[in-house]
Design a protein around this motif. Sequence first.
Motif, PDB file in Angstrom:
ATOM      1  N   TYR A 137      28.429  16.406  46.802  1.00 19.50           N
ATOM      2  CA  TYR A 137      28.126  15.474  47.892  1.00 19.50           C
ATOM      3  C   TYR A 137      28.367  14.027  47.449  1.00 19.50           C
ATOM      4  O   TYR A 137      28.927  13.224  48.207  1.00 19.50           O
ATOM      5  CB  TYR A 137      26.680  15.670  48.321  1.00 19.50           C
TER       6      TYR A 137
ATOM      7  N   LEU B 198      32.109  12.826  47.459  1.00 17.18           N
ATOM      8  CA  LEU B 198      32.866  12.859  48.708  1.00 17.18           C
ATOM      9  C   LEU B 198      33.687  11.593  48.952  1.00 17.18           C
ATOM     10  O   LEU B 198      34.866  11.702  49.317  1.00 17.18           O
ATOM     11  CB  LEU B 198      31.920  13.124  49.884  1.00 17.18           C
TER      12      LEU B 198
ATOM     13  N   ARG C 188      35.307  16.518  54.768  1.00 12.84           N
ATOM     14  CA  ARG C 188      34.013  15.875  55.012  1.00 12.84           C
ATOM     15  C   ARG C 188      33.013  16.885  55.582  1.00 12.84           C
ATOM     16  O   ARG C 188      31.848  16.917  55.187  1.00 12.84           O
ATOM     17  CB  ARG C 188      34.186  14.691  55.961  1.00 12.84           C
TER      18      ARG C 188
ATOM     19  N   VAL D 189      31.920  19.580  52.704  1.00 18.85           N
ATOM     20  CA  VAL D 189      31.054  19.001  51.672  1.00 18.85           C
ATOM     21  C   VAL D 189      29.683  18.656  52.240  1.00 18.85           C
ATOM     22  O   VAL D 189      28.643  18.955  51.630  1.00 18.85           O
ATOM     23  CB  VAL D 189      31.726  17.766  51.039  1.00 18.85           C
ATOM     24  N   THR D 190      29.644  18.038  53.400  1.00 17.21           N
ATOM     25  CA  THR D 190      28.346  17.670  53.976  1.00 17.21           C
ATOM     26  C   THR D 190      27.595  18.902  54.470  1.00 17.21           C
ATOM     27  O   THR D 190      26.364  18.956  54.405  1.00 17.21           O
ATOM     28  CB  THR D 190      28.509  16.670  55.132  1.00 17.21           C
TER      29      THR D 190
ATOM     30  N   ASN E 141      27.663  21.966  53.099  1.00  8.25           N
ATOM     31  CA  ASN E 141      27.028  22.569  51.929  1.00  8.25           C
ATOM     32  C   ASN E 141      25.761  21.806  51.554  1.00  8.25           C
ATOM     33  O   ASN E 141      24.736  22.407  51.193  1.00  8.25           O
ATOM     34  CB  ASN E 141      27.998  22.578  50.742  1.00  8.25           C
ATOM     35  N   HIS E 142      25.825  20.496  51.658  1.00  9.91           N
ATOM     36  CA  HIS E 142      24.637  19.678  51.370  1.00  9.91           C
ATOM     37  C   HIS E 142      23.536  19.960  52.384  1.00  9.91           C
ATOM     38  O   HIS E 142      22.350  20.049  52.015  1.00  9.91           O
ATOM     39  CB  HIS E 142      25.027  18.197  51.392  1.00  9.91           C
ATOM     40  N   ARG E 143      23.901  20.120  53.647  1.00  9.47           N
ATOM     41  CA  ARG E 143      22.884  20.410  54.664  1.00  9.47           C
ATOM     42  C   ARG E 143      22.207  21.757  54.412  1.00  9.47           C
ATOM     43  O   ARG E 143      20.999  21.901  54.646  1.00  9.47           O
ATOM     44  CB  ARG E 143      23.514  20.383  56.063  1.00  9.47           C
TER      45      ARG E 143
ATOM     46  N   GLU F 163      19.606  21.142  51.905  1.00 11.26           N
ATOM     47  CA  GLU F 163      18.510  20.364  52.478  1.00 11.26           C
ATOM     48  C   GLU F 163      17.618  21.228  53.375  1.00 11.26           C
ATOM     49  O   GLU F 163      16.387  21.089  53.373  1.00 11.26           O
ATOM     50  CB  GLU F 163      19.071  19.180  53.272  1.00 11.26           C
TER      51      GLU F 163
END
Length: 394
Positions: free
Chosen positions: A258, A261, A279, A282-283, A285-287, A290
């Motif tokens: 993340y 990026l 974008r 990557v975001t 996977n971060h979500r 989270e």
Amino acid sequence: MPAHEAAGPPHGPARTGAAFHAVYGAGPAGVWAAPGRVNLIGEHTDYNDGFVLPLALPHTTLAAAAPRTDGALRLHSGDAPGGVVEVPYGALTPGRDLGWAAYPAGVVWAMREAGLPVGGLDLHLDSTVPTGAGLSSSAALEVATALALDGLYGLGLGRQELARLAQRAENAFVGVPCGIMDQTAAARCTTGHALLLDTRDLTARQVPLDLTGHGLRLLVIDTRVRHALADGAYAERRAGCERAARHLGVPALRDIGYGQLPDALDALTELSGVRPLVRHIVTENHRVQEVIARLDAGEPRAAGPLLTAGHASLRDDFAVSCAELDLAVDTALAAGALGARMTGGGFGGSAVALVEDAAEQEVTAAVRTAFAAAGHAAPRVFTARPGPGAHRVA
């Protein structure tokens, strides 16, 4: 009309077994079940070696089956017209136009290609998993068939191997370049949990998902639409992700952290068309990470905004939403949902909305009213409760 409804007709192993007898003149050797799935978060990440968080639906495909000694296949579905599809031994080849029967036939083919001692099969299928709704009806069919073959022929396969063979059937026999999430969810989910799956090494964790205990519901909104460009656009996006990974010198986009990026996007200036795809992956996977943190902390309400952010990313960066999905999400949020997003491959299918118990009726009514006002068919709305993965039922 009730606020939420079951999808499909009532069914059960006795009904499916009786239907098998009516078709083939004898009872089955057993009946096996595999569920549809809804993905809480983690969309289009599975073919990028990323993270996903699906849960099994109570809606299932039931497979009544018996072995044959001649190696031939006889396949029948209670949900498809046309009677029994017969495939002689030796005529099982990828790309053959078998319609719906390509999915179970592909599982037999994949097992035989893997060297497994799988003979012939008489099969009858019943399903309550809505087709074309982004709820993995094809994976449920494949996994139910795979589990039936495992039981009939004593193969002793693990659940992930069954999922792998089912995925190979869809990829190589049917010709759909799907990732591993749908088949794994059908095979490995457990009651009361979402499945955190690392699609690179296939390690998994069962994450408790007790929304009811927190006064919450997860509504599934089946828009009942599927736009024709879906399959080709799916393949285009997968190819774009793979092209971006090659340009960035990584095995898959999962390997872009993340925090990396911005640099990754700068390095893709020559491939501007794939930058939004990167974008999103990557975001997203971060979500997923989270959302897991919120669930582990006992704060499922706090996952709502992450679901909504995921929809915006799928709509704007990955460009796989559509007017009906956007309407479902926007209306649910305006009516009080804590978060909402499309789920599945996109271009139609379903959305999910995280709602307070007290807001369920209002959100459901608002979505139905909005669809009627827009001239769309009435959506099917029901509550997703995490159910079991594939298992034998008779």
